[in-house]
Design a protein around this motif. Structure first.
Motif, PDB file in Angstrom:
ATOM      1  N   ALA A 180       0.662  -1.263   0.294  1.00 38.27           N
ATOM      2  CA  ALA A 180       0.109   0.450  -0.073  1.00 38.27           C
ATOM      3  C   ALA A 180       1.008   1.542   0.115  1.00 38.27           C
ATOM      4  CB  ALA A 180      -0.704  -0.220   1.473  1.00 38.27           C
ATOM      5  N   ARG A 181       1.883   1.356   0.740  1.00 35.07           N
ATOM      6  CA  ARG A 181       2.459   2.278   0.434  1.00 35.07           C
ATOM      7  C   ARG A 181       3.622   2.427  -0.924  1.00 35.07           C
ATOM      8  NH1 ARG A 181       8.889   3.416   1.599  1.00 35.07           N
ATOM      9  NH2 ARG A 181       8.575   1.512   2.735  1.00 35.07           N
ATOM     10  N   PHE A 182       3.758   1.472  -1.126  1.00 33.40           N
ATOM     11  CA  PHE A 182       4.322   1.749  -2.724  1.00 33.40           C
ATOM     12  C   PHE A 182       3.419   2.345  -3.352  1.00 33.40           C
ATOM     13  CE2 PHE A 182       8.771  -0.747  -0.834  1.00 33.40           C
ATOM     14  CZ  PHE A 182       8.907   0.180  -1.408  1.00 33.40           C
ATOM     15  N   ALA A 183       2.240   1.728  -3.290  1.00 35.60           N
ATOM     16  CA  ALA A 183       1.065   2.301  -4.442  1.00 35.60           C
ATOM     17  C   ALA A 183       0.991   3.785  -4.052  1.00 35.60           C
ATOM     18  CB  ALA A 183      -0.036   1.758  -4.465  1.00 35.60           C
ATOM     19  N   ALA A 184       1.027   4.042  -2.852  1.00 33.07           N
ATOM     20  CA  ALA A 184       0.994   5.670  -2.850  1.00 33.07           C
ATOM     21  C   ALA A 184       2.475   6.464  -3.344  1.00 33.07           C
ATOM     22  CB  ALA A 184       0.820   5.679  -0.847  1.00 33.07           C
ATOM     23  N   LYS A 185       3.581   5.667  -3.005  1.00 34.93           N
ATOM     24  CA  LYS A 185       5.019   6.829  -3.219  1.00 34.93           C
ATOM     25  C   LYS A 185       4.629   7.198  -4.423  1.00 34.93           C
ATOM     26  CE  LYS A 185       9.644   6.097  -2.952  1.00 34.93           C
ATOM     27  NZ  LYS A 185      10.488   5.617  -2.036  1.00 34.93           N
ATOM     28  N   LEU A 230      -4.586   4.393   1.401  1.00 35.02           N
ATOM     29  CA  LEU A 230      -5.555   4.330   2.985  1.00 35.02           C
ATOM     30  C   LEU A 230      -6.654   3.664   2.258  1.00 35.02           C
ATOM     31  CD1 LEU A 230      -5.212   7.721   3.646  1.00 35.02           C
ATOM     32  CD2 LEU A 230      -4.841   5.752   5.078  1.00 35.02           C
ATOM     33  N   ARG A 231      -7.022   3.967   0.626  1.00 38.89           N
ATOM     34  CA  ARG A 231      -8.270   2.618   0.496  1.00 38.89           C
ATOM     35  C   ARG A 231      -7.726   1.307   0.086  1.00 38.89           C
ATOM     36  NH1 ARG A 231     -12.388   5.649  -1.807  1.00 38.89           N
ATOM     37  NH2 ARG A 231     -11.813   8.047  -2.504  1.00 38.89           N
ATOM     38  N   LEU A 232      -6.648   1.204  -0.409  1.00 41.77           N
ATOM     39  CA  LEU A 232      -5.862  -0.208  -0.026  1.00 41.77           C
ATOM     40  C   LEU A 232      -5.839  -0.639   1.681  1.00 41.77           C
ATOM     41  CD1 LEU A 232      -3.085  -0.375  -2.886  1.00 41.77           C
ATOM     42  CD2 LEU A 232      -5.256  -1.565  -2.344  1.00 41.77           C
ATOM     43  N   LEU A 243      -5.692   0.780  12.261  1.00 37.48           N
ATOM     44  CA  LEU A 243      -6.352   1.842  12.492  1.00 37.48           C
ATOM     45  C   LEU A 243      -7.926   1.917  12.219  1.00 37.48           C
ATOM     46  CD1 LEU A 243      -5.241   4.832  12.529  1.00 37.48           C
ATOM     47  CD2 LEU A 243      -5.038   4.903  10.519  1.00 37.48           C
ATOM     48  N   PRO A 244      -8.472   0.742  12.604  1.00 40.43           N
ATOM     49  CA  PRO A 244     -10.579   0.591  12.648  1.00 40.43           C
ATOM     50  C   PRO A 244     -10.891   1.738  12.424  1.00 40.43           C
ATOM     51  CG  PRO A 244      -9.442  -0.457  14.574  1.00 40.43           C
ATOM     52  CD  PRO A 244      -7.942   0.538  13.846  1.00 40.43           C
ATOM     53  N   GLU A 245     -10.601   2.928  13.071  1.00 37.61           N
ATOM     54  CA  GLU A 245     -11.551   3.865  13.155  1.00 37.61           C
ATOM     55  C   GLU A 245     -11.952   4.227  12.189  1.00 37.61           C
ATOM     56  OE1 GLU A 245      -9.859   3.778  17.184  1.00 37.61           O
ATOM     57  OE2 GLU A 245      -9.085   4.263  14.998  1.00 37.61           O
ATOM     58  N   ILE A 246     -10.953   4.822  11.303  1.00 31.84           N
ATOM     59  CA  ILE A 246     -10.974   4.470   9.382  1.00 31.84           C
ATOM     60  C   ILE A 246     -12.036   3.685   8.878  1.00 31.84           C
ATOM     61  CG2 ILE A 246      -9.798   5.398   7.428  1.00 31.84           C
ATOM     62  CD1 ILE A 246      -9.188   6.974  10.329  1.00 31.84           C
ATOM     63  N   ALA A 247     -12.072   2.865   8.296  1.00 30.30           N
ATOM     64  CA  ALA A 247     -13.158   1.883   7.819  1.00 30.30           C
ATOM     65  C   ALA A 247     -14.516   2.197   8.441  1.00 30.30           C
ATOM     66  CB  ALA A 247     -13.039  -0.177   8.036  1.00 30.30           C
ATOM     67  N   GLY A 248     -14.281   2.537  10.257  1.00 32.89           N
ATOM     68  CA  GLY A 248     -15.988   2.431  10.533  1.00 32.89           C
ATOM     69  C   GLY A 248     -16.343   3.368   9.711  1.00 32.89           C
ATOM     70  N   LEU A 249     -15.552   4.753   9.954  1.00 32.63           N
ATOM     71  CA  LEU A 249     -16.149   5.886   9.029  1.00 32.63           C
ATOM     72  C   LEU A 249     -17.212   5.592   8.131  1.00 32.63           C
ATOM     73  CD1 LEU A 249     -13.150   8.914   8.861  1.00 32.63           C
ATOM     74  CD2 LEU A 249     -15.264   8.453  10.624  1.00 32.63           C
TER      75      LEU A 249
END
Length: 476
Positions: A180-185, A230-232, A243-249
């Motif tokens: 995910a990080r390399f996809a973002a970078k 983040l989407r990945l 970081l479950p709070e993000i998907a919870g949104l």
């Protein structure tokens, strides 16, 4: 060995041109009977024309043999990675890491890699995370090795693993987060079998220490395109592990009804904040605050009689959740404090446009924000994601007016240094008390007056102090 096209030959030549120490170092290893290859991210970045000052090499030499080769040649040497086969050096302003061929894996129980030395370059490349990081250039011979098609994947802008994804992620589950990080970078696409393995093996991330997850996630957030990463993380379930709070949104409908859910709104806020970073880019504190600013909404959701959804005091709950999450990920206390402060303050501005703010309210806004004021400006502006152009323009105008008002009052009163009009020594002298709690109470009372009324002259300040002390029974 792979045959380079002209563009790739030029890239590798440029790599070696800007790193003249590479061939010299390679000759020293060759003279000692060892191989040396520029490897991994250094080769990838050279082919992408983005090579920095950090160079990675691999060798068949063991760490103690590497030390014999570089002693007397390197400007500086550090051995902090020796247990993992890595010796670091500095030479002519370059930071160089030389790692013995190795194969590392997890036993499925421990949370740190088990390191064993490999015997060949091919074996070393085969255990690397992705094909685009599994290429090497020998020095001083300049032979290019690409056994897993990294060049083709670099051209196709795709992220694949050298081995089967399940095997690669089984060796080191952190690689899922790195994908995910390399996809973002790099703004690359992650191969579908890799995504499938990330989804199937997300729970394996629990084997990784919080510190390693934190460091990888921070790099993702500071990349050029964190939203893709983040989407990945959310789509594969990896975010649920740390970081479950993000998907919870995703479950919460934004009260402005302009987005499918608060999750989408949050990603837009992160994007908006990035555009406002300016010279501070990338600003992790601002980006993290943008990501976490609404995480208190699920716990505060309420539906009124008119069917409107509200999230009263979600900034308070969100600040608490953010603190807990960042503490669990072992972020430094100062970084956590800054992010939490921004989350707690991000709603303070709303209501200003209704004309309810006095100069006292402006002073408190500036004082409470303290050194976070500039970031708070950016976060507050980023939080405006309404598609109603008139409403968006109105909010922008209101915030412009607030910033102008802050500038005016700051010029008159030096808001950055709001303090009581009497210091501790003056308080003790006037009240005839020694150092202690009474002095602190008096100081805080005078500061509140200063925030409410602005600067007081000496006589006013002394009169207010005496009045307070009498009311509190500290003097007759």
């Amino acid at each position: 060995m792979s045959v380079l096209n002209s563009a790739q030959q030029k890239a590798v030549a440029e790599l070696l041109r800007v790193s003249p120490v590479a061939d010299e170092l390679g000759r020293r290893f060759a003279d000692a009977g060892h191989e040396l290859h520029l490897v991994g991210g250094s080769v990838r970045d050279a082919l992408l024309d983005s090579l920095g000052d950090d160079l990675d090499f691999c060798t068949d030499a063991r760490p103690e043999q590497t030390l014999e080769v570089i002693n007397g040649w390197a400007d500086a040497i550090w051995e902090t990675g020796r247990d993992f086969g890595t010796i670091g050096i500095q030479k002519n302003g370059l930071r160089i890491e030389i790692t013995t061929y190795r194969a590392e894996a997890y036993d499925g129980v421990t949370r740190n890699p088990v390191v064993s030395y490999g015997t060949s370059l091919h074996d070393d490349l085969s255990r690397r995370d992705f094909t685009i990081n599994a290429m090497a250039v020998s020095v001083p011979g300049h032979e290019f090795t690409d056994p897993f098609g990294g060049l083709d994947d670099l051209a196709a802008r795709i992220i694949r693993t050298p081995a089967a994804p399940a095997q690669s992620f089984g060796d080191d589950p952190l690689r899922m987060l790195r994908a995910a990080r390399f996809a973002a970078k790099l703004r690359f696409t992650v191969d579908e079998p890799v995504i499938a393995a990330m989804r199937d093996m997300a729970a394996d991330l629990d084997r990784i220490t919080a510190e390693r997850i934190r460091d990888e996630f921070t790099k993702l957030m500071c990349a050029v395109d964190p939203l893709t990463g983040l989407r990945l993380l959310v789509d594969t379930g990896l975010a649920d592990r740390f970081l479950p709070e993000i998907a919870g949104l995703k479950l919460e409908i934004d009260e402005h009804a302009q987005h499918k859910d608060v999750y989408e709104h949050t990603l837009i806020v992160v994007s908006n904040a990035m555009r406002l970073e300016g010279d501070e880019s990338p600003d992790f504190v601002l980006r993290m605050a943008a990501l976490m600013h609404d995480v208190g909404k699920p716990a505060t959701k309420a539906v009124g009689r008119d069917s409107r959804v509200s999230f009263h005091h979600h900034e308070v709950v969100g600040a608490r959740l953010t603190k807990q999450r960042m503490k669990a990920l072992k972020y430094p206390k100062d970084v956590t404090t800054e992010v939490v402060g921004l989350v707690a303050l991000h709603l303070r501005f709303y209501g200003y446009g209704r004309g309810e703010w006095t100069d006292s309210a402006v002073r408190r806004y500036v004082t409470d924000a303290g050194p976070l004021l500039d970031r708070l400006h950016k976060l507050t502006r980023s939080d405006v994601t309404t598609r109603n152009r008139r409403k968006a323009a109105g909010l922008a105008a209101d915030y412009d007016a607030l910033e102008e008002r802050i500038d005016r009052i700051a010029a008159e009163e030096d808001l950055a240094k709001v303090r009581p009009d009497l210091d501790g020594n003056a308080i003790m002298e006037l009240l005839g008390v020694p150092p202690g709690p009474i002095v602190g109470q008096a100081w805080r009372h005078l500061k509140e007056l200063r925030l409410d009324r602005g600067p007081l002259d000496r006589d006013e300040a002394e009169a207010e102090l005496i009045k307070w002390a009498r009311e509190q029974g500290h003097i007759a």
